[in-house]
Design a protein around this motif. Structure first.
Motif, PDB file in Angstrom:
ATOM      1  N   MET A  18      40.794  34.250  44.127  1.00  0.00           N
ATOM      2  CA  MET A  18      40.021  33.554  43.087  1.00  0.00           C
ATOM      3  C   MET A  18      40.804  32.370  42.504  1.00  0.00           C
ATOM      4  O   MET A  18      40.224  31.347  42.146  1.00  0.00           O
ATOM      5  N   GLU A  27      35.232  40.784  34.773  1.00  0.00           N
ATOM      6  CA  GLU A  27      35.040  40.127  36.074  1.00  0.00           C
ATOM      7  C   GLU A  27      33.923  40.773  36.893  1.00  0.00           C
ATOM      8  O   GLU A  27      33.595  40.286  37.984  1.00  0.00           O
ATOM      9  N   CYS A  59      42.833  45.683  45.359  1.00  0.00           N
ATOM     10  CA  CYS A  59      43.220  44.283  45.558  1.00  0.00           C
ATOM     11  C   CYS A  59      44.309  44.238  46.637  1.00  0.00           C
ATOM     12  O   CYS A  59      45.462  44.592  46.381  1.00  0.00           O
TER      13      CYS A  59
HETATM   14  S1  SF4 Z   1      42.017  41.870  41.474  1.00  0.00           S
HETATM   15 FE1  SF4 Z   1      43.160  40.646  42.971  1.00  0.00          FE
HETATM   16  S2  SF4 Z   1      41.668  39.194  43.782  1.00  0.00           S
HETATM   17 FE2  SF4 Z   1      40.804  40.044  41.902  1.00  0.00          FE
HETATM   18  S3  SF4 Z   1      41.379  38.584  40.299  1.00  0.00           S
HETATM   19 FE3  SF4 Z   1      42.964  40.202  40.325  1.00  0.00          FE
HETATM   20  S4  SF4 Z   1      44.545  39.376  41.695  1.00  0.00           S
HETATM   21 FE4  SF4 Z   1      42.691  38.186  42.085  1.00  0.00          FE
END
Ligand code: SF4
Length: 305
Positions: A87, A201, A261
């Motif tokens: 992102m 998010e 992730c």
């Molecule tokens: S979970 Fe991983 S891909 Fe999602 S915002 Fe956090 S660091 Fe970025």
């Protein structure tokens, strides 16, 4: 986890006067070794006020970059060069330029999940933990928020009297994007009394189903203070491990088993050891970029209260 490697890491940290900052999404074994564990805002603040010579960041690259921007004279290391948040690369300097021209009166607020170059072109930074407070304190009627469109939606719901414009339109986190309303509905049937905690998010359709929307540190706080003893956790599963070890008498149910992730999980005990041993991988930010990027980060820290 081998006891030897843990001992080696502990002794290298001491000998090299290093601070180990660990993000909430990391593996529990790495949590155990950290001097501080937290969300990206808490860790940025910790990095700003340390007197250690070296900062090792077990997290995503943008977090280590933020520490390097705030500490130009310190050595900041990240154990894996592959821990790059996808992102963070969705909002490029070219897009920043384009939107600045399109919305000349708007304030540009970028998520800390951005590169140093993008931060250098922003007015202010935000994190999921402080975005609403910071933007409220800005006192401007129009704010561009990027790159996460779901976080922008959440802010807009909390502050309806200003215009929040997501940019670019498609920015998102692939881990949080996985959750579907049916994941949550199924668990609600199985655990009707559980409290649903979701990260901002996640998609608006999931935000609607949550009892509380908060950052990872906010979830830890809620788990501590809530009278409930069951929680459905709608974020990356590293946080579920953290909650389970912090509150062993409560039940934490991950909303999806595959909410992982991959980039953050590139950090391992072994590459952490090699990082401390061989100074790798050092974060280098060009001084002119760091100077400009420091302002929006410091402004965020100031307005976070
Ligand atoms: S979970 Fe991983 S891909 Fe999602 S915002 Fe956090 S660091 Fe970025």
């Amino acid at each position: 986890m081998s006891i030897e490697i843990v001992k080696e890491i502990e002794s290298l940290k001491k000998d090299r006067n290093a601070l180990l900052l660990v993000h909430n999404y990391q593996d529990p074994k790495i949590h155990e070794l950290g001097d501080f564990i937290g969300d990206s805002f808490e860790l940025a603040r910790r990095s700003k006020f340390t007197d250690k010579d070296i900062i090792v960041f077990a997290g995503a690259e943008f977090m280590a970059e933020t520490a390097a921007i705030l500490n130009p004279l310190k050595k900041v290391l990240i154990p894996s060069s592959m821990a790059k948040c996808p992102m963070a690369h969705m909002l490029t300097p070219k897009k920043m330029k384009y939107y600045r021209t399109q919305y000349p009166n708007a304030i540009i607020a970028v998520y800390v999940n951005t590169t140093a170059e993008t931060k250098a072109m922003a007015d202010i930074c935000i994190t999921s933990g402080n975005a609403v407070r910071v933007i409220r304190n800005l006192d401007n009627k129009q704010v561009l928020v990027g790159p996460d469109r779901n976080l922008a939606h959440y802010i807009q719901q909390q502050i309806p009297d200003i215009e929040v414009i997501p940019f670019p339109k498609v920015g998102h986190c692939y881990v949080h994007q996985k959750f579907t309303p049916s994941d949550i509905e199924k668990l609600k049937v199985q655990f009707p009394e559980a409290e649903i905690l979701a990260h901002p998010e996640v998609k608006p359709s999931i935000q609607k189903l949550a009892n509380k929307i908060c950052s990872t540190n906010g979830m830890l706080k809620e788990a501590r203070n809530s009278l409930s003893d069951k929680f459905i956790i709608v974020t990356e599963n590293g946080l579920v491990d953290r909650l389970r070890s912090s509150f062993p008498t409560k039940l934490f149910i991950p909303a999806r088993k595959d909410a992982i992730c991959i980039q953050q999980k590139k950090i391992t005990i072994y590459n952490l050891y090699l990082s401390l041993l061989n100074n790798r991988y050092r974060i280098h930010i060009p001084p002119n970029v760091a100077k400009k990027a420091r302002l929006p980060i410091e402004r965020m820290i100031e307005l976070s209260g």
